[in-house]
Design an enzyme around this catalytic site. Sequence first.
Site, PDB file in Angstrom:
ATOM      1  N   CYS A  30       0.828  -1.207   0.000  1.00 38.92           N
ATOM      2  CA  CYS A  30       0.000   0.000   0.000  1.00 38.92           C
ATOM      3  C   CYS A  30       0.866   1.263   0.000  1.00 38.92           C
ATOM      4  O   CYS A  30       1.587   1.528   0.961  1.00 38.92           O
ATOM      5  CB  CYS A  30      -0.909  -0.041   1.231  1.00 38.92           C
ATOM      6  SG  CYS A  30      -1.722   1.495   1.643  1.00 38.92           S
ATOM      7  N   CYS A  33       0.150   3.794   2.786  1.00 41.02           N
ATOM      8  CA  CYS A  33       0.637   3.221   4.055  1.00 41.02           C
ATOM      9  C   CYS A  33       2.125   3.509   4.219  1.00 41.02           C
ATOM     10  O   CYS A  33       2.590   3.847   5.317  1.00 41.02           O
ATOM     11  CB  CYS A  33       0.398   1.716   4.106  1.00 41.02           C
ATOM     12  SG  CYS A  33      -1.332   1.225   3.980  1.00 41.02           S
TER      13      CYS A  33
END
Length: 102
Positions: A30, A33
């Site tokens: 991600c 993230c």
Amino acid sequence: MSVMMITKNNFDLIKNSDKPVLLDFYADWCGPCRMVAPILHEIAEERPDVIVAKINVDDEEELAMEFGVYSIPTLVVMKNGEVVKQSSGARPKAQILAMLEG
């Protein structure tokens, strides 16, 4: 203090902490993230009064479901074992710190 890696096996260590807990639900793949990760490490170093912990949603689907995580990153603030704030999406440091104060 460093960022803790949390699994369902060690979640009880932080669940009922007397310190506020900042949980980061993330995945290695991600991009947003990865943008939030250095901010969380800074907060962990600067705020010894807060437990900063990461939960990999790919490895810990059960915990992600328990917290109603449908998108990542999701940040959760817990105080006295209760969820007091939850936010999805990458956030700047100031907003993450504001979640801890609220």
